[in-house]
Design an enzyme around this catalytic site. Structure first.
Site, short mmCIF file in Angstrom:
data_model
loop_
_atom_site.label_atom_id
_atom_site.label_comp_id
_atom_site.label_asym_id
_atom_site.label_seq_id
_atom_site.Cartn_x
_atom_site.Cartn_y
_atom_site.Cartn_z
CE LYS A 67 -4.94 5.84 10.89
NZ LYS A 67 -3.49 5.60 10.64
CE1 TYR A 72 -7.56 3.46 10.55
CE2 TYR A 72 -9.10 5.09 9.70
CZ TYR A 72 -7.91 4.41 9.60
OH TYR A 72 -7.04 4.69 8.57
CG LEU A 105 -7.24 -0.56 3.69
CD1 LEU A 105 -7.88 -1.62 4.56
CD2 LEU A 105 -6.06 0.09 4.41
N GLY A 153 0.79 -1.22 0.00
CA GLY A 153 0.00 0.00 0.00
C GLY A 153 0.82 1.27 0.00
#
Length: 256
Positions: free
Chosen positions: A159, A155, A194, A16
């Site tokens: 972040k 998540y 993803l 990625g």
């Protein structure tokens, strides 16, 4: 050659955005590009793609001792560490992350992978960079840290915390004149496997989910790994020598 002579370490660098960044660093004449990950097979494939200036080290980014081991191994082999990209991350499994359904164990695991790992990486890098004339730390966050994420509560919280951590590390190092800069990059949804898995969490019909997502993006298109890697390269290079504690958003206008 924007990274000539630089020794670079990229966590989650075998796929990625991480692998694309490693390839870009190698093309810009980095002395060494060290990538880490949990899958030795992927690591070997990454090194083969990157060429002679690459090295793979196995790493679980939530293992505190392993962070010091990886950084010490890099310094022992190359004499220093100039650039750290904290890229490893995990959006979570298929369990719901809304505030009514998220489980504490799941919450802690997602925060460990996405936030604890960044703190551990920063701590280990500052220890060696500060003693060797400075360097650049780039923390890969997300637009999920800049807006509400009701379907990905854990998540998004992780972040968002990276933004605050980045600012604190940046000012800590600036005050102490370590010569270390610390910045964060915030990609939107990126055109990867993803990215498709994330879209599928919104709607099993991925094409329909993509159309709905793009309706919210002012530029009307998804970013690519190259877009994110280019932003990381800028913050890693000496071109951003007077930039620290900032957030570079790569999202086509989403979340700004």
């Amino acid at each position: 050659m924007r990274l000539a002579g630089k020794v670079c370490l990229i966590s989650g660098g075998t796929a990625g955005i991480g692998l694309t960044t490693a390839e870009l660093f190698a093309r810009h004449d980095a002395q060494a590009v060290v990538v880490t990950g949990r899958d030795p097979e992927r690591g070997a494939e990454a090194v083969e793609r990157l060429g002679g200036n690459a090295w793979y080290l196995p790493q679980d980014v939530v293992d505190e001792d392993r962070w010091d081991g990886v950084v010490d191994a890099v310094v022992a082999r190359y004499g220093r560490l100039d650039i750290l990209v904290n890229n490893a991350g995990w959006i979570g499994d298929e369990q719901a992350q809304d505030i009514e359904e998220v489980e504490l164990e799941q919450w802690r695991r997602i925060l460990a992978v996405n936030l604890d790992s960044v703190m551990l990486g920063c701590r280990a890098a500052v220890r060696v960079m500060g003693a060797n004339g400075g360097g650049s730390i780039v923390n890969v966050s997300s637009t999920a840290g800049l807006m509400s994420t009701p379907l990905f509560t854990a998540y998004g919280a992780a972040k968002a915390a990276i933004t605050q951590l980045t600012k604190s590390v940046a000012v800590h190092c600036a005050w102490r004149r370590y010569g270390i800069r610390c910045n964060s990059v915030h990609p939107g949804l990126i055109e990867t496997d993803l990215g498709d898995r994330v879209l599928a969490l919104f709607d099993p019909d991925v094409d329909r989910a993509r159309t709905a997502y793009l309706a919210r993006v002012p530029m009307g298109e998804l970013g690519t790994p190259d877009d994110a890697a280019a932003a990381i390269l800028y913050l890693a290079s000496d071109e951003s020598r007077h930039v620290t504690g900032t957030q570079l958003v790569v999202s086509g206008g989403l979340g700004v």
